[in-house]
Scaffold this motif. Structure first.
Motif, PDB file in Angstrom:
ATOM      1  N   SER A   1       0.833  -1.210   0.000  1.00  0.00           N
ATOM      2  CA  SER A   1       0.000   0.000   0.000  1.00  0.00           C
ATOM      3  C   SER A   1       0.864   1.254   0.000  1.00  0.00           C
ATOM      4  N   ILE A   2       1.899   1.271   0.825  1.00  0.00           N
ATOM      5  CA  ILE A   2       2.790   2.434   0.902  1.00  0.00           C
ATOM      6  C   ILE A   2       3.527   2.606  -0.431  1.00  0.00           C
ATOM      7  N   THR A   3       3.983   1.501  -1.012  1.00  0.00           N
ATOM      8  CA  THR A   3       4.657   1.554  -2.314  1.00  0.00           C
ATOM      9  C   THR A   3       3.720   2.113  -3.376  1.00  0.00           C
ATOM     10  N   PHE A   4       2.484   1.659  -3.388  1.00  0.00           N
ATOM     11  CA  PHE A   4       1.492   2.149  -4.335  1.00  0.00           C
ATOM     12  C   PHE A   4       1.264   3.648  -4.161  1.00  0.00           C
ATOM     13  N   ILE A   5       1.164   4.106  -2.930  1.00  0.00           N
ATOM     14  CA  ILE A   5       0.947   5.534  -2.649  1.00  0.00           C
ATOM     15  C   ILE A   5       2.122   6.357  -3.151  1.00  0.00           C
TER      16      ILE A   5
END
Length: 191
Positions: A5-9
C-alpha cells in the motif's frame, strides 16, 4: 500488505503529483500560443483570446454564453447548481426575460439552451449555430445591415466537431465572428 500500500501511494504520488504535471507543463511550453488561450493580436493590439470567452453585451454584437465566473479566466468553473435548484432556475428565468427584451420578435420556446445556461468552465468561447442565427435579427437591426448577409457571415464561421466526431457540431467562435462582423460593418460602440 502495508508495504504494498505504501509503495502504491509513493508511486502514485510520483506519477500524478510530479511526472504528470511536469509533462503537461512541458507540452504547454512547446505550444505557448495554444496554452495561453490562443491570443488574437491585430496590428500589435490584443483583441482577445480564441479559446477563452469574453463578455459582449452591446446590441451590435453576438453575445457569448453566460458565465458562472463572470468571464474571469483565473477562476474557471460552473455554478454546480442542479436543474431543480431555485437559484439556478431564477438565473435562467432572468436570462430568458433579458433575452426576450432584446429579441421581442422571438418566443421563450425559440431561445437556444446555450443562451441561458453557462458552460462547465464558464469560459466557453463558442455558441451553437442556432444561437448565432437566433441573434442575427437583433444585430442586423442594430447595425442597419442586411440580415441575409449576416446569416451568411454566420454560416461562413461555422466550425465542425473535432475530426467530425468529437464534441458538438456546428459551433461558432463568438470573438472571431464579432471581429469578422466589425470588418464588414463597423460598430459605433464596443462590447
Amino acid at each position: 500488505m502495508i508495504r504494498q500500500s505504501i509503495t502504491f501511494i509513493i508511486i502514485s504520488l510520483v506519477i500524478f503529483g510530479v511526472l504528470y504535471p511536469m509533462t503537461i507543463w512541458g507540452v504547454g511550453k512547446l505550444m505557448p500560443n495554444v496554452s495561453n488561450g490562443k491570443p488574437i493580436i491585430i496590428e500589435g493590439k490584443l483583441k482577445g483570446f480564441e479559446n477563452i470567452a469574453q463578455e459582449f453585451s452591446s446590441e451590435n454584437y453576438f453575445w457569448s454564453r453566460p458565465s458562472a465566473v463572470e468571464y474571469d479566466a483565473s477562476s474557471t468553473g460552473g455554478s454546480n447548481y442542479g436543474p431543480s435548484n431555485e437559484v439556478f432556475l431564477q438565473e435562467v428565468s432572468d436570462r430568458i426575460e433579458s433575452i426576450l427584451q432584446s429579441h421581442p420578435e422571438k418566443t421563450k420556446a425559440e431561445i437556444p439552451i446555450d443562451m441561458v445556461t453557462a458552460s462547465g468552465s464558464g469560459l466557453d468561447p463558442y455558441i451553437s449555430l442556432e444561437s448565432a442565427l437566433f441573434q442575427s435579427e437583433r444585430i442586423s437591426n442594430a447595425r442597419s445591415m442586411d440580415n441575409d448577409q449576416l446569416k451568411q457571415l454566420i454560416l461562413d464561421h461555422k466550425e465542425a466537431a473535432l475530426l467530425g466526431l468529437f464534441g458538438p457540431k456546428d459551433l461558432v467562435n463568438v470573438l472571431k465572428l464579432n471581429m469578422a462582423l466589425d470588418n464588414i460593418s463597423p460598430s459605433l460602440t464596443n462590447n
